[in-house]
Write an enzyme that holds these catalytic residues in place. Structure first.
Site, PDB file in Angstrom:
ATOM      1  N   LYS A 275       3.125 -10.693  -3.505  1.00 26.35           N
ATOM      2  CA  LYS A 275       3.938  -9.540  -3.124  1.00 26.35           C
ATOM      3  C   LYS A 275       5.382  -9.947  -2.842  1.00 26.35           C
ATOM      4  O   LYS A 275       6.315  -9.223  -3.196  1.00 26.35           O
ATOM      5  CB  LYS A 275       3.318  -8.857  -1.905  1.00 26.35           C
ATOM      6  CG  LYS A 275       1.958  -8.231  -2.199  1.00 26.35           C
ATOM      7  CD  LYS A 275       1.247  -7.784  -0.939  1.00 26.35           C
ATOM      8  CE  LYS A 275      -0.125  -7.204  -1.247  1.00 26.35           C
ATOM      9  NZ  LYS A 275      -0.872  -6.850  -0.020  1.00 26.35           N
TER      10      LYS A 275
ATOM     11  N   GLY B 287       0.792  -1.234   0.000  1.00 26.18           N
ATOM     12  CA  GLY B 287       0.000   0.000   0.000  1.00 26.18           C
ATOM     13  C   GLY B 287       0.814   1.267   0.000  1.00 26.18           C
ATOM     14  O   GLY B 287       1.511   1.588  -0.964  1.00 26.18           O
TER      15      GLY B 287
ATOM     16  N   GLY C 287     -14.681  -4.103   5.584  1.00 30.79           N
ATOM     17  CA  GLY C 287     -14.028  -3.871   4.302  1.00 30.79           C
ATOM     18  C   GLY C 287     -12.563  -4.234   4.267  1.00 30.79           C
ATOM     19  O   GLY C 287     -11.869  -3.979   3.279  1.00 30.79           O
TER      20      GLY C 287
END
Length: 433
Positions: A207, A136, A189
């Site tokens: 990743k 992120g 979420g």
């Protein structure tokens, strides 16, 4: 700065795409100052034109046809935040052939097709940047490729999936079941309706493949990553971790020893005073070990609209700077080394084992004799009675051994008459393995 604005097309206008528009609108002066030209989001690909959206996207032209973006000669950059692999790959390949620079947050795509996209981009003289595909808002890829480019990286280890970290945090701190916390994560979420990619470790594995490819300059594929998820982690496992001064996290590890690689993702027990043990909820953190710099740690939000959008826009700035200096197409470098992976006997670790055994004379002797035959010693050991009559629970932390020996040991341990169940087994990162 009298030049025309750099024109951008968005493939996707969901949470991250909206965040990108918001940052570009709010930070116009800073972006123009850094890149020498203003930037404008001209078009965005959406599923529904008439969907209610925030005011920040009012000036963006919406379309349901990707060709309206790919074939627009005025667009300089395509930002992909729509997700998906096969169809998305085809769209980006067409955009690259149309000489459009690419920024993507798509780790699935880059883990599977990154090498071919980067090769095509170099051939066409355009950029492909993908900082937001890993961790992120943490600028970990840029750190590896630029900040530590003079060093030789030997190990990367970290928490790179916020969903699983949230689940393990809540299970451990609030003594709740996996199913209960997963449901909460979905409601908040943090987890998808189908959480398989996260909880089975596949998201983290993608990743780690990207990190290992960049960090070791060797082509590491998703299939090269050994993967184990958290779906079988129980509250009892976490209880014993706490008793032993350990904390469980889903950890990705990429190691390089004398040119031989090891890349894995699995639930791992860390000393509770380890910096990664204190990384809570949806946050990510990555340790990078370099021969010269030593140990560095990077921490921050691993997902979310604005953290991920910040990484996307940072990549956009890199593209804009390259355009200004006319050096597009040189950002991607081919791997320098062949990817040579360790055999199982070269992979060293400690292990946690939880057994249900018969509580009778000779049980412990049988188990210790087996471990002694494989030359695997105990660092810590707990033995507790079970509610079931004449049964006991034994928890073992081994000293360092290799995975080939450990696999054989576990197969034979399972066959011992006194062992009823191997309840769980996990890797232990004690700083020795």
């Amino acid at each position: 700065m009298g030049e025309r604005a750099i024109q951008v097309g968005l493939l996707g206008l969901g949470t991250v795409g909206t965040g990108v528009v918001s940052i570009v609108e709010r930070h116009q002066n800073e972006l123009a100052h850094q890149a020498g030209r203003p930037v404008a989001i001209k078009k965005a690909l959406v599923k529904q034109i008439d969907k209610v959206r925030g005011s920040e996207v009012n000036r963006v032209e919406l379309t349901t046809n990707p060709e309206d973006i790919l074939d627009d000669p005025d667009l300089d950059v395509v930002i992909e935040v729509m997700g998906g692999v096969s169809e998305t790959k085809q769209l980006l390949e067409k955009a690259i052939r149309q000489k459009k620079h690419i920024v993507t947050a798509n780790k699935d795509l880059m883990a599977e097709w990154g090498a071919s996209l980067l090769a095509l981009a170099a051939e066409q003289g355009v950029d492909v940047y993908y900082e937001a595909s890993v961790a992120g808002g943490i600028p970990i890829l840029r750190t590896i490729t630029e900040g530590l480019s003079a060093d030789r990286i030997t190990k990367m280890m970290g928490i790179v999936n916020g969903t699983t970290n949230y689940i393990l945090t809540k299970m451990s701190q609030e003594n709740r079941s996996y199913e209960d916390v997963l449901k909460e994560a979905q409601e908040l979420g943090f987890a998808e309706a189908d959480p398989t990619a996260d909880v089975e470790g596949l998201d983290a594995a993608r990743k780690m493949a990207i990190l290992a490819t960049l960090g070791f300059s060797a082509p590491v594929q998703l299939s090269d990553v050994a993967v184990k998820g958290i779906t079988n982690v129980s509250g009892k496992d976490l209880h014993f971790c706490e008793q032993l001064g350990l904390t469980m996290k889903l950890i990705g590890v990429a190691k390089r020893d004398e040119g031989r690689l090891e890349v894995c993702v699995e639930p791992t027990l860390l000393p509770s005073d380890h910096p990664l043990a204190s990384v809570q909820n949806e946050y990510n953190a990555v340790f990078v070990h370099g021969e010269a710099v030593g140990e560095t740690m990077f921490y921050g939000p691993g997902a979310g609209s604005l953290p991920t959008a910040t990484a996307v826009v940072s990549d956009l700035v890199s593209v804009m700077k390259n355009m200004r200096h006319r050096v597009n197409g040189y950002a991607a470098m081919k791997p320098l080394y062949e990817a040579v992976f360790k055999e199982e006997q070269e992979k060293q670790s400690q292990f946690f084992i939880r057994l249900h055994v018969e509580d009778r004379t000779g049980t412990f002797s049988s188990i210790t004799s087996l471990f002694a035959r494989y030359d695997v010693s105990f660092e810590k050991l707990l033995q507790l009675p079970l509610e079931e009559e004449q049964m006991a629970e034994i928890v073992i932390i081994t000293h360092v051994t290799n995975r080939a020996v450990y696999k054989e040991l576990m197969e034979e341990l399972e066959q011992l008459d006194v062992v009823k169940t191997i309840a769980s087994s996990y890797r232990v990162e004690g700083g020795k393995g």
